[in-house]
Motif scaffolding. Structure first.
Motif, mmCIF file in Angstrom:
data_model
loop_
_atom_site.group_PDB
_atom_site.id
_atom_site.type_symbol
_atom_site.label_atom_id
_atom_site.label_comp_id
_atom_site.label_asym_id
_atom_site.label_seq_id
_atom_site.Cartn_x
_atom_site.Cartn_y
_atom_site.Cartn_z
ATOM 1 N N PRO A 414 0.600 -1.148 -0.006
ATOM 2 C CA PRO A 414 0.132 0.020 0.053
ATOM 3 C C PRO A 414 0.975 1.374 0.004
ATOM 4 N N GLN A 415 2.006 1.386 0.833
ATOM 5 C CA GLN A 415 2.705 2.394 0.736
ATOM 6 C C GLN A 415 3.360 2.740 -0.640
ATOM 7 N N CYS A 416 3.909 1.474 -1.333
ATOM 8 C CA CYS A 416 4.330 1.896 -2.576
ATOM 9 C C CYS A 416 3.173 2.256 -3.614
ATOM 10 N N ALA A 417 1.930 1.723 -3.790
ATOM 11 C CA ALA A 417 0.961 1.849 -4.463
ATOM 12 C C ALA A 417 0.378 3.318 -4.591
ATOM 13 N N GLU A 418 0.439 3.849 -2.939
ATOM 14 C CA GLU A 418 -0.181 5.237 -2.967
ATOM 15 C C GLU A 418 0.757 6.418 -3.380
ATOM 16 N N ASN A 419 2.176 5.819 -3.670
ATOM 17 C CA ASN A 419 3.031 6.972 -4.257
ATOM 18 C C ASN A 419 3.171 6.897 -5.648
ATOM 19 N N LEU A 420 2.478 5.815 -6.283
ATOM 20 C CA LEU A 420 2.756 5.644 -7.743
ATOM 21 C C LEU A 420 2.412 6.828 -8.492
ATOM 22 N N ARG A 421 1.494 7.462 -8.231
ATOM 23 C CA ARG A 421 0.764 8.496 -9.053
ATOM 24 C C ARG A 421 2.020 9.738 -8.847
ATOM 25 N N ALA A 422 2.692 10.038 -7.505
ATOM 26 C CA ALA A 422 3.640 11.079 -7.357
ATOM 27 C C ALA A 422 4.918 10.650 -8.303
ATOM 28 N N ASN A 423 5.230 9.550 -8.446
ATOM 29 C CA ASN A 423 6.364 8.975 -9.246
ATOM 30 C C ASN A 423 6.186 9.344 -10.755
ATOM 31 N N LEU A 424 4.825 9.152 -11.103
ATOM 32 C CA LEU A 424 4.585 9.101 -12.644
ATOM 33 C C LEU A 424 4.565 10.609 -13.123
ATOM 34 N N GLN A 425 3.971 11.656 -12.114
ATOM 35 C CA GLN A 425 3.781 12.952 -12.263
ATOM 36 C C GLN A 425 5.303 13.483 -12.107
ATOM 37 N N ALA A 426 6.035 12.899 -11.360
ATOM 38 C CA ALA A 426 7.282 13.742 -11.243
ATOM 39 C C ALA A 426 8.099 13.564 -12.737
ATOM 40 N N ALA A 427 7.833 12.314 -13.361
ATOM 41 C CA ALA A 427 8.534 12.145 -14.589
ATOM 42 C C ALA A 427 7.782 12.967 -15.724
ATOM 43 N N TRP A 428 6.511 12.990 -15.582
ATOM 44 C CA TRP A 428 5.824 13.781 -16.767
ATOM 45 C C TRP A 428 6.179 15.326 -16.564
ATOM 46 N N SER A 429 6.135 15.859 -15.204
ATOM 47 C CA SER A 429 6.703 17.238 -14.967
ATOM 48 C C SER A 429 7.930 17.619 -15.483
ATOM 49 N N ALA A 430 8.570 16.889 -15.674
ATOM 50 C CA ALA A 430 9.987 17.226 -16.276
ATOM 51 C C ALA A 430 9.951 18.125 -17.622
ATOM 52 N N ALA A 431 8.633 17.991 -18.309
ATOM 53 C CA ALA A 431 8.279 18.834 -19.259
ATOM 54 C C ALA A 431 6.713 19.504 -19.159
ATOM 55 N N GLY A 432 5.849 19.670 -19.967
ATOM 56 C CA GLY A 432 4.585 20.197 -19.741
ATOM 57 C C GLY A 432 3.815 18.818 -19.304
ATOM 58 N N ASN A 433 2.946 19.427 -18.343
ATOM 59 C CA ASN A 433 2.126 18.215 -17.767
ATOM 60 C C ASN A 433 0.844 18.649 -17.309
ATOM 61 N N VAL A 434 -0.598 18.637 -17.955
ATOM 62 C CA VAL A 434 -1.590 19.155 -17.927
ATOM 63 C C VAL A 434 -2.534 18.072 -17.406
ATOM 64 N N VAL A 435 -3.033 18.315 -16.179
ATOM 65 C CA VAL A 435 -4.063 17.409 -15.229
ATOM 66 C C VAL A 435 -5.095 18.014 -15.040
ATOM 67 N N LEU A 436 -6.178 17.484 -14.512
ATOM 68 C CA LEU A 436 -7.487 17.682 -14.288
ATOM 69 C C LEU A 436 -7.226 18.287 -12.634
ATOM 70 N N HIS A 437 -7.763 19.563 -12.446
ATOM 71 C CA HIS A 437 -7.616 19.990 -11.168
ATOM 72 C C HIS A 437 -8.626 20.008 -10.210
ATOM 73 N N GLN A 438 -9.732 20.896 -10.641
ATOM 74 C CA GLN A 438 -10.896 20.872 -9.929
ATOM 75 C C GLN A 438 -12.143 20.923 -10.766
ATOM 76 N N SER A 439 -13.460 20.547 -10.153
ATOM 77 C CA SER A 439 -14.448 20.738 -11.216
ATOM 78 C C SER A 439 -15.547 21.171 -10.206
ATOM 79 N N THR A 440 -16.927 21.478 -10.759
ATOM 80 C CA THR A 440 -18.106 21.963 -10.236
ATOM 81 C C THR A 440 -19.226 21.832 -11.400
ATOM 82 N N ILE A 441 -20.300 21.392 -10.875
ATOM 83 C CA ILE A 441 -21.754 21.392 -11.572
ATOM 84 C C ILE A 441 -22.444 22.568 -11.234
#
Length: 792
Positions: A414-441
């Motif tokens: 669980p420790q490894c899995a909960e940090n997978l997103r952080a590791n992926l986004q760090a790699a993406w963020s070495a260049a441009g990295n667009v993500v969904l931030h917040q939303s409302t209806i």
């Protein structure tokens, strides 16, 4: 972890244990595991909360109260505190023995087997401790990666040697295709007793490799990044822990530089430059070579930090993550001074995104642990100083307080899995990295409109991206026209919108889902938005944008505070100051919220918070008995309370905790009090020490979803028309009634009855205003119902 230790405490033998520890100090030849205990150290005139790192107590892992601190301490720290006449209680004499006993607990083997099923196919736990890898085992895992995927894993390079002549290795991951690719750096085991970081990186790397041929994201990152990994920054210290604790649990922290026959080691993560960080006047390390947080004789005095420095000079790392354990924290610069970095907006957006699953507390060290740290790797990587590249660097402290330095086996994956997103986004963020931030209806007169924001949390401009939304739930339709994102600079946020149409037959208050598809750099990445539809009754309980009226609330110690970002006043539990210690500060609604007329309802609150991650809490509660008892409610972005001794967090109860510096709209279902009238309250609960900026609220809205008959709403041809006289509905039945339903013209149910004792009339128990209504009569004997248009 400290709470678990405390349960083992025996007050009768505390004094004797302390005497024994003092006596053995003179005969121990070297620092070893037997010198590590869990102690409670009471503050006095010669020892204050600001001196933790100075005496060798790690700020990141200490539990600080008003009158004492609890932490893993070595015998030298105990000796120093004795010289300061500090009262010390030994909670656990041998912290290593505690970890070792916990490692042989096999009760969670079933949970571990289940967790392994979702792990990358090539990933396995090690045999050291509760599932970690030995030093040679870590290197063997990387060699195995190279054997299985030779085209994606290069030969390791030696970046330096340690004081004990061990090699320091770095591995490069990525395809061999040519091109100028952004470089990313990951490190772990600066501190020898924190093996969870290396395991987390091994999990992440196997995910990339195993998914290279089947997952577009993994393929893109391995084809378009140079991913460098230094899994063991401190091999001497890690090998020493293996020596003194062959079954795991060793608590040696520093490197193994020898100063004399009895003194070893420098804290590598207090040894980095530049000079203004290493020698910052705010404290954050120790100048005593015997302590665990000793900073060394000068910046980069150690072979290990010199190797990292020289290696980074040879590269242009754009992003970096340095792994540590524990605390469920994401910490970013600046650490040595009480000032934001110029990239603070981007850091906040990045941290908000990568912690949305893990719920880690994110911010600078002063915001997350309450103390400054000097000489750390993140600050040096971020400041160009003696290297040409500025690196967007941060530290992740993986694992909860209960996990500690050597987590139980069932917690490793669980420790490894909960940090997978952080590791992926760090790699993406070495260049441009667009993500969904917040939303409302939003409810419009002609339907619904979905507003959603995208953020560029990367290091480069985005100019080739587009976004498209599509309905996942078949009860709605959305506009699927792709929209160009346009140019977005790092740290920018843009808002987009899409119309939403509900289909006939949908139940009011239904949860629906929309998929957001973001395409840039030729890669499609998916995210999901969930929301309720479709005709709520909206009750504004507080809105700082249109009114500062707080008459609907009993304020207690809450009041208004001007927010520079929103440019208006918001509600604050502690205006213009940190919240007080040892308090329960509630803002309470003055009037009851009536939920008797709806099938479901949601409380929406827009807020931000900064509080102690382990002990303090922001709660949302409801009362259906006029305040005699309160029911805790669960909003998204809340986390489960740890339940530490003396903490305000209740174990198993949800609340906001840690640092979330972005204005965030969270939804809180009110299903537990549906069908009742209730009062609401928001509480800021704090223990006696380590107090922060607190909780700020800009908007509080309740959306009630009454029962609506969608057939009524779309029926334009009722069977007949009936005139309503006064408050009595006169009808002439052809058959026996079973049920009468009365709706407004929008389909919202106003009244139901199965009482037809008065024959051909129904008297409403409330006043019916002038207008158009719909009445549906259901008959017995399976006869079809009849619909009337009612006019008054």
């Amino acid at each position: 972890m400290v709470e678990l230790f405390a349960k083992m405490r025996n007050p009768i033998v505390l004094h004797s244990i302390l005497v024994i520890l003092v006596c053995v100090q003179g005969v121990l030849a070297q620092p070893a595991w037997s010198g590590y205990s869990v102690a409670r150290c009471y503050f006095n005139a010669t020892f204050s909360q600001n001196e933790l790192e100075i005496v060798g107590i790690e700020a990141e892992h200490a539990i600080v109260k008003n009158s004492y601190v609890e932490a893993v301490v070595d015998r030298f720290t105990i000796q120093e505190l004795q010289h300061r006449n500090v009262r010390i209680e030994i909670l656990v004499p041998d912290a290593q023995a505690y970890y070792q006993r916990r490692m042989v607990d096999s009760q969670n083997e079933k949970l571990n087997r289940i967790a392994l099923q979702s792990a990358p196919p090539s990933f396995n736990l090690g045999t050291y401790g509760s599932g970690y890898f030995t030093l040679s085992g870590i290197y063997s895992e990387f060699a195995r990666m190279q054997t299985v995927y030779p085209e994606l894993v290069a030969n390791p390079i030696t970046i330096g040697k340690t004081f004990e002549k061990r090699d320091m290795f770095a591995w490069k991951f990525g395809s061999s295709s040519s091109g100028n690719k952004p470089e990313v750096l990951y490190t772990s085991l600066h501190h020898a007793r924190e093996p969870g970081g290396a395991l987390t990186l091994i999990y992440f790397l196997w995910w990339l490799l195993d998914n290279y041929k089947t997952d577009s994201e993994a393929a893109y990152l391995l084809n378009n990044r140079q991913i460098w990994v230094i899994p063991v920054v401190n091999p001497d210290g890690y090998a020493y822990n293996e020596k003194i604790a062959p079954s795991g649990g060793g608590l040696w922290r520093k490197n193994r530089r020898q100063f004399n026959d009895s003194t070893y080691g420098v804290d590598l993560n207090r040894n980095y430059g530049p000079q203004e960080s290493w020698d910052a006047k705010n404290g954050g390390s120790s100048e005593d070579m015997k302590t665990d947080t000793y900073r060394g004789t000068s910046a980069f005095s150690e072979l290990e930090t010199q190797a990292i420095r020289d290696f980074c000079k040879q590269h242009s790392f754009v992003t970096a993550i340095n792994y540590h354990t524990y605390g469920n924290l994401l910490i970013y610069p600046f650490d040595h001074i009480a000032r934001e970095s110029p990239d603070s907006t981007r850091y906040r957006l990045f941290a908000y995104d990568v912690t949305r699953g893990s719920m880690y507390s994110a911010g600078r060290s002063i915001q997350t642990v309450g103390y400054n740290v000097r000489g750390d790797a993140d600050t040096w990587l971020y400041l160009p100083s003696d290297k040409s590249t500025q690196t967007f660097a941060c530290t992740i402290e993986a694992g909860t307080v209960a996990d500690g330095f050597w987590a139980p086996k069932a917690r490793l994956i669980p420790q490894c899995a909960e940090n997978l997103r952080a590791n992926l986004q760090a790699a993406w963020s070495a260049a441009g990295n667009v993500v969904l931030h917040q939303s409302t209806i939003q409810e419009q007169s002609n339907g619904l409109q979905l507003l959603y924001r995208l953020a560029n949390i990367g290091s480069a401009n985005i100019s080739d991206a587009q976004v498209q939304v599509s309905a996942i739930t078949n009860t709605i339709e959305v506009d699927t026209t792709p929209q160009s994102i346009g140019t977005m600079q790092p740290g920018n946020v843009q808002e987009f919108m899409s119309d939403v149409t509900t289909k006939s037959g949908i139940t009011n208050g239904t949860n629906v889902k929309v998929e957001v598809r973001i395409t840039h750099s030729g890669v499609l990445r998916r995210d999901t938005i969930s929301f309720k539809v479709y005709k709520p009754t909206t009750i504004v309980l507080y809105d700082s944008a249109t009114s500062e009226n707080v008459s609907k609330w009993g304020m207690n110690k809450w009041n208004k505070e001007y927010d520079n970002e929103l440019k208006r006043s918001v509600l604050s539990d502690s205006p213009l100051a940190n919240y007080k210690g040892d308090t329960a500060n509630y803002v309470v609604s003055n009037t009851q919220l009536d939920l008797t007329d709806c099938k479901t309802a949601t409380l929406t609150i827009t807020s931000k918070w900064n509080m102690d991650a382990h002990n303090d809490y922001a709660t949302i509660e409801a009362s259906t008995d006029f305040g005699f008892s309160w029911i805790p409610l669960h909003a998204n972005r809340m986390k489960l309370g740890l339940g530490l001794s003396g903490s305000k967090q209740k174990k198993g109860v949800y609340g906001f905790a840690g640092n979330n510096p972005i204005w965030t709209t969270t939804e809180c279902p009110l299903d537990t009090v549906i069908g009742k009238k209730c009062f609401l309250r928001f509480g800021m609960l704090s223990d006696a020490f380590n107090n922060f900026d607190g909780w700020k609220i800009s908007e509080v809205i309740v959306k009630k979803y009454p029962e609506i008959n969608t057939e009524v709403y779309v029926d334009e041809n009722p069977k007949s028309t009936v005139q309503l006289q006064d408050n009595t509905l006169n009808i002439i039945p052809n058959h026996n009634f079973r049920l009468l339903e009365f709706y407004d013209i929008l389909g919202r149910v106003l009244y139901k009855t199965d009482d037809f004792s008065k024959g051909d009339s129904v008297v409403f128990p409330f006043k019916i205003e002038s207008g158009l209504y719909v009445c549906i009569i259901h008959y017995s004997q399976n006869l079809p119902s009849q619909t009337f248009l009612v006019i008054k």
